[in-house]
Design a protein around this motif. Structure first.
Motif, mmCIF file in Angstrom:
data_model
loop_
_atom_site.group_PDB
_atom_site.id
_atom_site.type_symbol
_atom_site.label_atom_id
_atom_site.label_comp_id
_atom_site.label_asym_id
_atom_site.label_seq_id
_atom_site.Cartn_x
_atom_site.Cartn_y
_atom_site.Cartn_z
ATOM 1 N N ASP A 217 -5.889 35.998 24.783
ATOM 2 C CA ASP A 217 -7.266 35.819 25.581
ATOM 3 C C ASP A 217 -6.903 35.107 26.417
ATOM 4 N N GLU A 219 -8.962 34.221 29.916
ATOM 5 C CA GLU A 219 -9.976 35.522 31.360
ATOM 6 C C GLU A 219 -9.062 36.160 32.491
ATOM 7 N N ASP A 222 -8.923 39.257 30.359
ATOM 8 C CA ASP A 222 -9.544 39.832 30.534
ATOM 9 C C ASP A 222 -9.993 40.885 31.932
ATOM 10 N N ARG A 225 -7.733 44.125 31.640
ATOM 11 C CA ARG A 225 -9.202 45.206 30.753
ATOM 12 C C ARG A 225 -9.991 45.490 30.973
ATOM 13 N N LYS A 226 -10.908 45.089 31.608
ATOM 14 C CA LYS A 226 -11.892 45.654 31.902
ATOM 15 C C LYS A 226 -11.664 46.581 33.771
#
Length: 335
Positions: A217, A219, A222, A225-226
């Motif tokens: 995990d 940023e 992230d 993933r987005k």
């Protein structure tokens, strides 16, 4: 090299006019002779004709039949100046400024493409990527529906079982320093389309990270993933998956452990890097350590094909990028 053989044949079948604004550069002159003699394109050199021919003579190069255009003497110069001024006057451009700018070979060559006096342009043997992108974004602009210009390399790894029999597409390795998730999704889609339309392979796109399917995990994870979610939503017809570590993306045994339910993991032939640092380092590692041929960087997303070279390129690299640019131009002219 089966791919390049096919692309060379395609280029010969419908020759395109490709402008080379670094007309007096040695590698460009050597490449131009080969392009002309093999009938791969109609090369157009931009620069001082006497200087170019003198350099060619020193190199033992025959430029018979090659078009050479000196911007200072061109009967199209004023047309290019006027067109550039009209396109930029709302941004403070004056005719006096336009007159100075368009005489630069890079801007002159880009205007040739814009006004259909050439089908594509190749530069970068001595100029930076930024030097190419600046006139490209000002004059050519992005293609309809495309939000970001990006780059890709075709990596040909001899004797490799990874990718498509040793061929993989890497993106973005030259243009966008730190794309946001929307830009990253757009880059993934553009590269998948390039794989399908230019390389004639069915793309399997891996969105790369230091995490595989939630193993970490952060940023930065992230963002990937987005981007993956958005790319899948926008183009459900494409095989795109992530986030994937590099080994999970291309090694089947690792994929079986880390991402057993993925249709891309272990079989990826398109690798999307999370930022420019990773992409640039990645392609150079493969090029140097694996002895790969790195064809590019090629641009995608422009309304008309203009492409970059690495300043470390050789004349064969220039020939191959001209061929790819010609095939891109064929596709765009067919629309």
């Amino acid at each position: 090299m089966e791919l390049m053989d096919k692309l060379w044949n395609a280029a010969k079948e419908n020759k395109q006019r490709i402008v080379l604004p670094e007309g007096d550069e040695e590698r460009t002159i050597i490449a131009t002779e080969k392009i002309q003699k093999l009938g791969l394109a109609f090369p157009i050199l931009v620069g001082n004709e006497e200087k170019i021919l003198e350099k060619a003579k020193e190199l033992g190069v025959d430029l018979t039949g090659v078009e050479i255009i000196n911007p200072e003497k061109s009967d199209r110069l004023q047309d290019y100046i006027n067109a550039f001024y009209e396109s930029r006057k709302n941004k403070g451009m004056t005719l006096e400024k336009a007159d100075k700018i368009v005489r630069d070979p890079l801007y002159f060559g880009t205007m040739m493409v814009k006004l259909d006096d050439a089908d594509g342009m190749v530069s970068g043997a001595v100029h930076t990527t930024g030097d190419l992108l600046r006139p490209g974004l000002q004059i050519i602009k992005t293609a309809p529906g495309v939000s970001v210009v990006s780059s890709f390399f075709i990596m040909m790894v001899p004797g490799s079982k990874y990718g498509e029999n040793g061929m993989l597409l890497f993106s973005d390795c030259a243009v966008n320093p730190n794309p946001n998730y929307e830009q990253l999704a757009a880059i993934a889609i553009a590269t998948a389309d390039t794989a399908r339309n230019l390389c004639k392979i069915e793309p399997r796109v891996a969105m790369l990270s230091f995490s595989t399917m939630g193993s970490a995990d952060h940023e930065m994870v992230d963002k990937v993933r987005k981007a993956t979610e958005l790319a899948k939503e926008l183009r459900p017809d494409l095989l795109i998956d992530g986030e994937l570590q590099l080994d999970a993306a291309i090694v089947e045994s690792v994929a079986a452990q880390k991402a057993p339910n993925s249709k891309v993991a272990g079989k990826a032939n398109v690798l999307i890097f999370p930022d420019l640092q990773a992409g640039n380092i990645g392609y150079k590692l493969v090029q140097r350590f694996a002895g790969a041929e790195a064809i590019g960087p090629m641009c995608q997303g422009f309304a008309k094909p203009i492409n970059d070279l690495s300043r470390g390129c050789n004349s064969e690299d220039i020939v191959n990028v001209v061929v790819l640019t010609a095939v891109q131009a064929q596709a765009q002219n067919a629309k």
